[in-house]
Write a protein that holds these residues in place. Structure first.
Motif, PDB file in Angstrom:
ATOM      1  N   VAL A 109       0.836  -1.202   0.000  1.00 46.36           N
ATOM      2  CA  VAL A 109       0.000   0.000   0.000  1.00 46.36           C
ATOM      3  C   VAL A 109       0.871   1.254   0.000  1.00 46.36           C
ATOM      4  O   VAL A 109       0.616   2.211  -0.746  1.00 46.36           O
ATOM      5  CB  VAL A 109      -0.955   0.000   1.213  1.00 46.36           C
ATOM      6  CG1 VAL A 109      -1.648   1.350   1.347  1.00 46.36           C
ATOM      7  CG2 VAL A 109      -1.993  -1.107   1.077  1.00 46.36           C
ATOM      8  N   GLU A 110       1.915   1.253   0.820  1.00 47.45           N
ATOM      9  CA  GLU A 110       2.822   2.401   0.877  1.00 47.45           C
ATOM     10  C   GLU A 110       3.499   2.626  -0.472  1.00 47.45           C
ATOM     11  O   GLU A 110       3.602   3.765  -0.948  1.00 47.45           O
ATOM     12  CB  GLU A 110       3.876   2.175   1.955  1.00 47.45           C
ATOM     13  CG  GLU A 110       4.833   3.344   2.131  1.00 47.45           C
ATOM     14  CD  GLU A 110       5.860   3.101   3.220  1.00 47.45           C
ATOM     15  OE1 GLU A 110       6.805   3.918   3.328  1.00 47.45           O
ATOM     16  OE2 GLU A 110       5.729   2.104   3.957  1.00 47.45           O
ATOM     17  N   LEU A 129       0.953   4.023  -3.012  1.00 47.62           N
ATOM     18  CA  LEU A 129       0.633   5.421  -2.722  1.00 47.62           C
ATOM     19  C   LEU A 129       1.718   6.349  -3.272  1.00 47.62           C
ATOM     20  O   LEU A 129       1.417   7.408  -3.845  1.00 47.62           O
ATOM     21  CB  LEU A 129       0.487   5.621  -1.211  1.00 47.62           C
ATOM     22  CG  LEU A 129      -0.918   5.535  -0.629  1.00 47.62           C
ATOM     23  CD1 LEU A 129      -0.868   5.650   0.890  1.00 47.62           C
ATOM     24  CD2 LEU A 129      -1.829   6.609  -1.203  1.00 47.62           C
ATOM     25  N   ASN A 130       2.964   5.950  -3.107  1.00 44.24           N
ATOM     26  CA  ASN A 130       4.071   6.766  -3.616  1.00 44.24           C
ATOM     27  C   ASN A 130       4.027   6.866  -5.138  1.00 44.24           C
ATOM     28  O   ASN A 130       4.250   7.944  -5.709  1.00 44.24           O
ATOM     29  CB  ASN A 130       5.413   6.170  -3.168  1.00 44.24           C
ATOM     30  CG  ASN A 130       5.668   6.383  -1.685  1.00 44.24           C
ATOM     31  OD1 ASN A 130       5.184   7.352  -1.093  1.00 44.24           O
ATOM     32  ND2 ASN A 130       6.430   5.496  -1.075  1.00 44.24           N
ATOM     33  N   ASP A 179      -5.176  10.341  -7.593  1.00 40.38           N
ATOM     34  CA  ASP A 179      -5.854  10.350  -6.298  1.00 40.38           C
ATOM     35  C   ASP A 179      -6.277   8.918  -5.975  1.00 40.38           C
ATOM     36  O   ASP A 179      -7.368   8.485  -6.352  1.00 40.38           O
ATOM     37  CB  ASP A 179      -7.070  11.281  -6.343  1.00 40.38           C
ATOM     38  CG  ASP A 179      -7.819  11.314  -5.007  1.00 40.38           C
ATOM     39  OD1 ASP A 179      -7.234  10.911  -3.984  1.00 40.38           O
ATOM     40  OD2 ASP A 179      -9.000  11.719  -5.007  1.00 40.38           O
ATOM     41  N   LEU A 180      -5.400   8.189  -5.308  1.00 37.73           N
ATOM     42  CA  LEU A 180      -5.677   6.803  -4.947  1.00 37.73           C
ATOM     43  C   LEU A 180      -6.336   6.771  -3.581  1.00 37.73           C
ATOM     44  O   LEU A 180      -5.708   7.090  -2.569  1.00 37.73           O
ATOM     45  CB  LEU A 180      -4.379   5.984  -4.934  1.00 37.73           C
ATOM     46  CG  LEU A 180      -4.491   4.509  -4.545  1.00 37.73           C
ATOM     47  CD1 LEU A 180      -5.390   3.747  -5.524  1.00 37.73           C
ATOM     48  CD2 LEU A 180      -3.102   3.869  -4.473  1.00 37.73           C
ATOM     49  N   LYS A 181      -7.607   6.406  -3.553  1.00 38.26           N
ATOM     50  CA  LYS A 181      -8.353   6.368  -2.292  1.00 38.26           C
ATOM     51  C   LYS A 181      -8.096   5.030  -1.590  1.00 38.26           C
ATOM     52  O   LYS A 181      -8.320   3.970  -2.168  1.00 38.26           O
ATOM     53  CB  LYS A 181      -9.847   6.563  -2.555  1.00 38.26           C
ATOM     54  CG  LYS A 181     -10.184   7.930  -3.118  1.00 38.26           C
ATOM     55  CD  LYS A 181     -11.672   8.067  -3.403  1.00 38.26           C
ATOM     56  CE  LYS A 181     -12.013   9.494  -3.847  1.00 38.26           C
ATOM     57  NZ  LYS A 181     -11.330   9.856  -5.107  1.00 38.26           N
ATOM     58  N   ILE A 182      -7.635   5.098  -0.348  1.00 39.93           N
ATOM     59  CA  ILE A 182      -7.278   3.915   0.429  1.00 39.93           C
ATOM     60  C   ILE A 182      -8.374   3.618   1.454  1.00 39.93           C
ATOM     61  O   ILE A 182      -8.800   4.511   2.201  1.00 39.93           O
ATOM     62  CB  ILE A 182      -5.952   4.109   1.170  1.00 39.93           C
ATOM     63  CG1 ILE A 182      -4.842   4.526   0.206  1.00 39.93           C
ATOM     64  CG2 ILE A 182      -5.574   2.842   1.922  1.00 39.93           C
ATOM     65  CD1 ILE A 182      -4.473   3.483  -0.809  1.00 39.93           C
TER      66      ILE A 182
END
Length: 252
Positions: free
Chosen positions: A190-191, A194-195, A203-206
């Motif tokens: 996930v990290e 996101l990077n 805009d990646l919604k987590i």
């Protein structure tokens, strides 16, 4: 069969026994999985590690009552196998898988359940159904690349079934990533994603999946990891930043 023993992992011994798939319990991703494990342990989850006579870890099995399973499955009064793995190829086909399955079966019987079930696939991150067919499991449902296998000793019990996760996908327009701490490698993925998203102005919604019910209603067959764009599932298991960059190039 080589001499082997099964050790049950509990909140009291998890620091010593580890979670099998991650050995260094000081890592942040191990801590996330440990917190997830301790919460699920109260819901009936069992994590058992198979060791040889020298205490070397050979494999593990993770299972839980299907009502609390983190997969899109409906199986009232069944035990559901989340994960099962023999690490080294040289230790496969030696009866060790049968030993772990018997452990889950005995546990389910002791709780007066109707049977066992498990999701399988020829694709990534799932066991092949042939192992389970050898030990009395039958396919009772299928969707996409996934099969639902079941072994029941109560003939009157309804067969387990899969929940249709494809109907959920249209609810996720734009870029979405839903994940759970069930797998210790999700947090790192996930990290990384996101990077990459930030580098591409995406805009990646987590969304964190926090309960079994949320996992059952996730938009993929795996449930614990879901990458979507405009209502289409792109990946259902954790990926690297390189893989994500390639996906972005194809999609945009």
């Amino acid at each position: 069969m080589i001499p082997a023993k099964i050790i049950e992992v509990t909140p009291n011994n998890v620091e010593k026994e580890t979670l099998f798939c991650i050995k260094d319990m000081k890592k942040p991703e191990a801590k996330s999985k440990q917190k997830w494990f301790e919460k699920r342990y109260k819901e009936g989850l069992k994590l058992k590690i198979l060791k040889d006579a020298n205490d070397k870890m050979l494999g593990f099995i993770e299972y839980i009552p299907a009502s609390n399973a983190w997969r899109p499955v409906e199986a009232d009064n069944f035990m559901f196998i989340h994960c099962m793995y023999i690490y080294a190829k040289k230790h496969r086909n030696l009866g060790l898988g049968a030993m772990m399955l018997k452990e889950a079966e005995n546990d389910a019987m002791s709780k007066h359940m109707d049977g066992l079930c498990v999701m399988t696939s020829k694709g990534s991150w799932m066991a092949d159904k042939r192992l389970f067919e050898k030990h009395g499991f039958n396919q009772v449902d299928a969707r996409g690349r996934f099969e639902l296998m079941s072994k029941k000793w109560n003939a009157q019990a309804p067969d387990p079934s899969l929940i249709d996760w494809t109907t959920k996908q249209q609810n996720y327009m734009g870029w979405h990533l839903l994940y759970a701490d069930q797998c210790p490698w999700h947090e790192k993925s996930v990290e990384a994603l996101l990077n990459v998203a930030m580098d591409h102005g995406i805009d990646l919604k987590i969304t964190k999946i926090n309960t079994a019910q949320e996992a059952k209603n996730a938009p993929s067959g795996y449930g614990g990891f879901n990458l979507l764009y405009n209502g289409k599932l792109l990946e259902d298991h954790y990926i690297s930043n390189t893989r994500f960059r390639n996906i972005i190039r194809k999609v945009l």
